[in-house]
Design an enzyme around this catalytic site. Sequence first.
Site: not given
Ligand code: 2IT
Length: 445
Positions: A124, A164
């Site tokens: 993340k 996100d």
């Molecule tokens: O919390 C999540 O799963 C997302 N923000 C999407 C992450 C993604 O790599 O599509």
Amino acid sequence: MDTSEIMTRLRVKYANEKEYLQAVQEVLETIEDVYNRHPEFEEARIIERLVEPDRIFTFKVTWVDDNGDIQTNTGYRVQFNSAIGPYKGGLRFHPSVNLSILKFLGFEQIFKNALTTLPMGGGKGGSDFNPKGKSDAEIMRFCQAFMLELWRNIGPDTDVPAGDVGVGGREIGYLFGMYKKLAREHTGVLTGKGMTWGGSLIRPEATGFGAVYFVQHMLHLQGKDIKGRNVAISGFGNVAWGAATKATQLGAHVIAISGPDGVIYNPEGMNDEKLAYMLELRSSNNDVVAPFAEKFPDAVFYPGKKAWSIKCDIAMPCAYQNELTGEDAAELLANGTWCCAEVSNMGCTPEAIAAFQKARILFAPGKAVNAGGVATSGLEMTQNAMHISWSAEEVDRKLHEIMSNIHKSCVQYGTQPDGYVNYLKGANVAGFMKVATAMLEQGVI
Ligand code: 2IT
């Protein structure tokens, strides 16, 4: 494993990281008994290794605003765990962003990605940049400055960021443009791309659609259906929009949406025009939901109120972590709510979850309910690697299948002797078993 001993150590070491500690505690509590049946996990110190990110990048992002003033923000990427695939997870741009929040999100992402059955590790990232009130040109300059630092640490087989909170299609476009210029390659290094340059159909809808598919599975298991039910949704971003759209298509009444400024009570439910307006509100960069009631006279705005003050059958938090508290849960339960599907990551506080489970209502955690988003990102990576694109029907069919399998895993690992399905436990155990086994097989690294 002794959860309280591990937590005590982490509380000392990361005293200021309350969201991270909350996410770890929740997982450890629910996997403890399964873990203790596997002495080989304990011997390999799987938990101690799992709770520490592989590495964290922190960097300065400087950019020039429309007034010519120089702005400084902090950028991060947490590469948490790559046992089952390249790091994968979104970027969050929000003033609240700090390491605690990104570590909690990265930790959750490990298990969520494992649940999708696709080969993706957990990561993340993001920045404390506040998109609110920024011009398009400012957003572009910020995204470019952010990528100027991040690009060396990511790659289509290394670490694949996505959106996100605060990062949608527009931001992914600017980020991708800069990556491509620096790396001189056009690869699937980000997901959530535009449809003409490698994006996957259904990715924008996938988190919300997948969440509603999951809710349908929960309901069907109880002999119920979403049709005709009243649904309260918090948020009015991309995820809330997707959930509201699919719930409406399936005959539910979405009677509440909300923003930081208050809640819209929408007794007649959504229609195409209202759903389209949700997207307009989001792209205005103003972070307010009040104008919805000015545009649609059948809707009422209650300033300062949450979506959980509206009587509903099904509650779907779609905004931020800890947005639904123990008090909110009590209000929902008093109003007869019988299902809460977390769509935001860790949207419910531990007190709220305890209240729902004590009342024996349906409750499922974000890492299962919202996994359709990252799963469709995984499908985007596959299409990019194959240099093809699938039809919307094909992607939606795969999304359906993945959500159905995640639901099955939760039921398999979470059904209690009295028949109550503890979806939280089911999701955590199913995700953990896969990651722990992969870590064990790959040795001490
Ligand atoms: O919390 C999540 O799963 C997302 N923000 C999407 C992450 C993604 O790599 O599509």
